[in-house]
Design a protein around this motif. Structure first.
Motif, PDB file in Angstrom:
ATOM      1  N   ALA A   1      -0.800   5.657   9.280  1.00 51.90           N
ATOM      2  CA  ALA A   1      -0.302   5.642   7.899  1.00 51.90           C
ATOM      3  C   ALA A   1      -0.822   4.398   7.193  1.00 51.90           C
ATOM      4  N   GLU A   2      -0.775   3.262   7.880  1.00 44.60           N
ATOM      5  CA  GLU A   2      -1.164   2.005   7.230  1.00 44.60           C
ATOM      6  C   GLU A   2      -2.673   1.885   7.085  1.00 44.60           C
ATOM      7  N   TYR A   3      -3.393   2.245   8.144  1.00 41.05           N
ATOM      8  CA  TYR A   3      -4.849   2.108   8.055  1.00 41.05           C
ATOM      9  C   TYR A   3      -5.401   2.976   6.914  1.00 41.05           C
ATOM     10  N   LEU A   4      -4.952   4.207   6.855  1.00 42.10           N
ATOM     11  CA  LEU A   4      -5.447   5.102   5.814  1.00 42.10           C
ATOM     12  C   LEU A   4      -4.907   4.679   4.449  1.00 42.10           C
ATOM     13  N   GLY A   5      -3.638   4.268   4.417  1.00 40.54           N
ATOM     14  CA  GLY A   5      -3.031   3.815   3.164  1.00 40.54           C
ATOM     15  C   GLY A   5      -3.794   2.643   2.569  1.00 40.54           C
TER      16      GLY A   5
ATOM     17  N   GLY B   1      -6.378   3.743   0.374  1.00 41.85           N
ATOM     18  CA  GLY B   1      -5.980   4.679  -0.677  1.00 41.85           C
ATOM     19  C   GLY B   1      -6.055   6.129  -0.229  1.00 41.85           C
ATOM     20  N   ILE B   2      -5.886   6.346   1.076  1.00 47.69           N
ATOM     21  CA  ILE B   2      -5.987   7.713   1.594  1.00 47.69           C
ATOM     22  C   ILE B   2      -4.598   8.204   1.996  1.00 47.69           C
ATOM     23  N   CYS B   3      -4.234   9.372   1.492  1.00 49.01           N
ATOM     24  CA  CYS B   3      -2.956   9.962   1.870  1.00 49.01           C
ATOM     25  C   CYS B   3      -3.235  11.262   2.628  1.00 49.01           C
ATOM     26  N   VAL B   4      -2.653  11.382   3.816  1.00 49.14           N
ATOM     27  CA  VAL B   4      -2.766  12.654   4.533  1.00 49.14           C
ATOM     28  C   VAL B   4      -1.634  13.517   3.990  1.00 49.14           C
TER      29      VAL B   4
ATOM     30  N   ILE C   1       0.807  -1.223   0.000  1.00 51.37           N
ATOM     31  CA  ILE C   1       0.000   0.000   0.000  1.00 51.37           C
ATOM     32  C   ILE C   1       0.841   1.274   0.000  1.00 51.37           C
ATOM     33  N   LEU C   2       2.080   1.175   0.490  1.00 49.74           N
ATOM     34  CA  LEU C   2       2.924   2.375   0.580  1.00 49.74           C
ATOM     35  C   LEU C   2       4.114   2.223  -0.362  1.00 49.74           C
ATOM     36  N   SER C   3       4.546   3.341  -0.950  1.00 54.75           N
ATOM     37  CA  SER C   3       5.744   3.286  -1.773  1.00 54.75           C
ATOM     38  C   SER C   3       6.945   3.016  -0.867  1.00 54.75           C
ATOM     39  N   PRO C   4       8.060   2.539  -1.441  1.00 59.52           N
ATOM     40  CA  PRO C   4       9.229   2.262  -0.593  1.00 59.52           C
ATOM     41  C   PRO C   4       9.621   3.497   0.211  1.00 59.52           C
ATOM     42  N   PRO C   5      10.230   3.308   1.388  1.00 61.10           N
ATOM     43  CA  PRO C   5      10.638   4.467   2.193  1.00 61.10           C
ATOM     44  C   PRO C   5      11.582   5.356   1.383  1.00 61.10           C
ATOM     45  N   LEU C   6      11.569   6.644   1.674  1.00 63.88           N
ATOM     46  CA  LEU C   6      12.445   7.572   0.959  1.00 63.88           C
ATOM     47  C   LEU C   6      13.902   7.240   1.261  1.00 63.88           C
ATOM     48  N   LYS C   7      14.750   7.433   0.254  1.00 60.56           N
ATOM     49  CA  LYS C   7      16.187   7.146   0.437  1.00 60.56           C
ATOM     50  C   LYS C   7      16.787   8.051   1.527  1.00 60.56           C
ATOM     51  N   ILE C   8      16.212   9.249   1.634  1.00 62.93           N
ATOM     52  CA  ILE C   8      16.749  10.230   2.586  1.00 62.93           C
ATOM     53  C   ILE C   8      16.638   9.726   4.041  1.00 62.93           C
ATOM     54  N   ALA C   9      15.780   8.721   4.267  1.00 63.13           N
ATOM     55  CA  ALA C   9      15.562   8.233   5.640  1.00 63.13           C
ATOM     56  C   ALA C   9      16.878   7.860   6.316  1.00 63.13           C
ATOM     57  N   ALA C  10      17.830   7.345   5.530  1.00 60.91           N
ATOM     58  CA  ALA C  10      19.125   6.971   6.112  1.00 60.91           C
ATOM     59  C   ALA C  10      19.834   8.209   6.656  1.00 60.91           C
TER      60      ALA C  10
END
Lengths: 258, 441
Positions: free
Chosen positions: B313-317, B320-323, B42-51
């Motif tokens: 994040a997961e429940y809304l995702g 198909g809901i993005c805050v 449901i979610l795109s991969p985490p952003l690379k910047i997270a590191a």
């Protein structure tokens, strides 16, 4: 008996199940206190109905209520908000402001002219303003829950219960009883305390008349009277207020059957 | 300040700790691993910047661990005029950010319990309780916090900080600088601005004494510029949410906002947000949204519920809901235009009197109205935060007005930003589910 769809409402206090025909009319219902093992209880419900009318395999079932996700046989689950609104809209044929007082929570739902939910509010993380508030107090005064309303209505005066908290209200009752106050005025005060909480919720979403009621607690005549008092509105109650959630679920199931 | 402490600092922070964190980050960048718990469906991969976010935050607390005795240390409120202290070389700790970190790590009940056992009421803000509990028990998930040489509290976020920082001042026996920012009911008055500016001027000698050095105004101007640059970038990042699908959800923003709050005025922060913006632009070009199948877009009002970020994040995702926008993360971007290097103290006064929490409720309503239109939103979640009264007051009225004006659903959720004991999951879940059904109706 023609059964086109089933709805089950696994609430905090009771489990309700209804069947509707193709026209969406309620043709069968069953209710019992909720058991600790809900999924087994639902199996028993379905077995009872199956014994009566034969195989249920083809009949769609929608579940609602706090325990809705425990009903494995359900094709879909829907929230109590949507189901109560749907059930009451079908029964009373009108939009407006619906107050549903259940065992564990109470809700105010604004229903549009075509049955759409426009807004809702629910009680916060506390049992005041719910059936549990009355249940607790009934136990303390040794009056059966089913008779509380009728007894309260015989009161000629009313004692104000200032605590909005269920636990503190109980201590307040104990001290009033200890002072020799009669049961009836205390009971009336308790009903008022509960309804005031609910009325505050009504005000927070804004009352759109008419005022519609559902949920097991509104079978209590004193609650209906005090709601009318506190809001200044005439109240409309479906024939089976406690079954409205299950009915709404069955109506959603009926859509799945199409 | 002692030589031993400085040697310890250089060895643990500069020579071993920072290179290790940088190596760890490079490893994560070159071999990106997605946690098995990540809901890739449901979610795109985490952003690379997270590191890099992890590296920056870890480095910040690592520096803090060895700062005492090597650098002057200040503890400040989240809306404090920190540029002056940055220019004086302070290591700056934000107890509120530390509180948020404790919330994410599930440490609040224990730390807050330590404060409650000492007599602090559960009605006090959970950040304050967590901080005081951490001070009293000496416990923190980040290892060790450096005791302050100076405290700086600014009343632009709430009045709780007044009392909270007095408690800290008494406990640590260190000076407390209090910047009183008069509330801006509708229009900012010049005399209020002047009043704040004078307080800033008057506070400098006390800060200089604690730092053991004089304020270099050239350095201050540089810091103000860095602060402005980072804040502007953050605002641009937020505004990328105008895109459909939005490349960043507010749950991501809540995590990646840490540097803009606790590392304003640093070059690394500017570089970090420039890199984040670049990554978002790449994702926009490739049509990658934070939520894979974005159907509906929401606004979040008030602080996050730190201990349940993933759940929301997961429940809304799943639906198909993005805050995509929030008044809270916006608060750290919208002040950028006030920053000005020509007259730094006047600019600092204007910036720090203007936060959303120091303005009338009409300002927040107007912000939300603007956001609903600009971000093309389908609904609003207002977190009624038990701990943050200034943020929560007026929400019922704001909610009703937004519903009327835009004919979109708005949900008021009662919880607490840090204390899970004031949060009832079953009730939240049932409200959230009904809200989602309304969005789809």
């Amino acid at each position: 008996m023609e059964i086109a769809a089933l709805g089950i409402d696994v609430g905090s206090t009771t489990v309700k199940m209804v069947a509707v025909n193709r026209a969406g009319a309620l043709v069968w219902d069953y209710l019992e206190p909720v058991a600790p093992r809900v999924s087994r209880q639902v199996d028993d419900f379905l077995a009872k109905l199956g014994a009566k009318i034969g195989s249920l395999a083809e009949i769609p079932l929608v579940a609602t209520g706090y325990g809705r996700n425990l009903v494995q046989q359900a094709r879909q689950s829907k929230t109590e908000i949507s189901c109560h609104a749907h059930g009451v809209f079908q029964e009373l044929g009108h939009g407006g402001t619906l107050i549903d007082i259940g065992g564990q929570d109470s809700k105010v739902i604004v229903i549009g002219a075509r049955g759409r939910i426009l807004d809702f509010a629910m009680n916060d993380k506390c049992a005041a303003g719910t059936g549990r508030f009355l249940e607790n107090s009934a136990a303390r005064m040794q009056i059966p829950v089913a008779e509380m309303g009728a007894v309260a209505l015989t009161a000629t005066e009313e004692f104000t219960i200032t605590s909005t908290c269920t636990v503190f209200a109980e201590s307040e009752i104990i001290s009033l009883l200890a002072q020799g106050v009669a049961v009836e005025p205390i009971l009336m005060g308790l009903h008022r305390a509960l309804v005031k909480r609910v009325a505050a919720m009504v005000r927070s979403v804004g009352l759109v008349p008419p005022l519609l009621l559902s949920g097991g607690v509104v079978k209590n005549p004193a609650i209906r009277k005090v709601i009318a008092d506190e809001t200044g509105e005439e109240v409309f109650v479906p024939t089976h207020p406690q079954l409205m959630g299950a009915l709404g679920a069955a109506l959603f199931a009926l859509k799945l059957a199409d | 300040m002692t030589i031993i402490n400085s040697l310890k600092y250089y060895w643990n922070v500069k020579l071993t700790g920072q290179p290790f964190l940088a190596w760890q980050r490079r490893q994560a960048e070159s071999h990106p691993k997605i946690s098995a718990r990540w809901r890739s469906d449901i979610l795109s991969p985490p952003l690379k910047i997270a590191a890099r976010t992890r590296e920056l935050i870890s480095r910040h607390y690592l520096e803090g661990r060895y700062a005492a005795g090597h650098r002057p240390v200040a503890w400040v409120t989240s809306g404090a005029p920190v540029e002056i202290l940055q220019a004086l070389g302070f290591y700056i700790l934000y107890p509120e950010n530390h509180g948020a970190l404790c919330g994410v790590r599930g440490a609040v009940v224990e730390l807050s319990g330590a404060a409650e056992n000492a007599g602090y009421s559960t009605d006090i803000c959970s950040y304050a309780r967590t901080d005081i509990g951490s001070v009293l028990s000496g416990k923190t998930p980040v290892g060790r916090l450096p005791p302050p040489d100076l405290l700086l509290a600014c009343t632009n976020i709430c009045q709780t900080v007044l009392h909270w920082y007095r408690v800290l001042a008494r406990h640590f026996q260190v000076p407390l600088i209090l910047i009183d920012t008069p509330f801006v009911y509708s229009k900012l008055a010049e005399h209020s601005l002047e009043y704040v500016k004078i307080q800033l001027e008057n506070s400098i000698p006390a800060a200089e004494r604690a730092a053991g050095r004089k304020l270099d105004y050239r350095r201050l101007k540089e810091i103000v510029q860095l602060s402005k640059d980072a804040t502007e970038l953050w605002q641009e990042i937020i505004n990328r949410g105008h895109q459909r699908p939005a490349p960043l959800s507010v749950f991501d923003q809540f995590i990646h906002m840490a540097p803009i709050v606790e590392m304003r005025g640093q070059k690394a922060t500017v570089d970090f947000y420039a890199a984040l913006l670049k990554e978002l632009d790449e994702n926009i070009a490739n049509g990658i949204g934070a939520v894979r199948n974005e159907r509906k877009r929401l606004l979040w009002d008030n602080l996050p519920i730190w201990y349940r970020l993933r759940y929301f994040a997961e429940y809304l995702g799943e639906h198909g809901i993005c805050v995509v926008a929030s008044t809270y993360t916006n608060a750290w971007g919208e002040l950028a235009p006030f920053m000005n290097t020509q007259k730094p103290l006047a600019a600092i006064a204007r910036t720090y009197i203007s936060p959303i929490l120091n303005q009338g409720t009409g300002y927040k309503l107007a912000t939300m109205q603007r956001m609903v239109t600009e971000f093309q939103l389908d609904g609003i979640i207002l977190h009624s935060d038990r701990s943050c009264k200034p943020y929560s007051i007026g929400q019922i009225e704001q909610r009703n007005r937004l519903i009327q004006e835009f004919d979109i659903p708005a949900l008021l959720l009662e919880a607490d930003h840090d204390d899970p004991r004031a949060y009832a999951e079953a009730q939240v879940a049932s409200r959230l589910a009904a809200f989602v059904e309304m969005l789809d109706d």
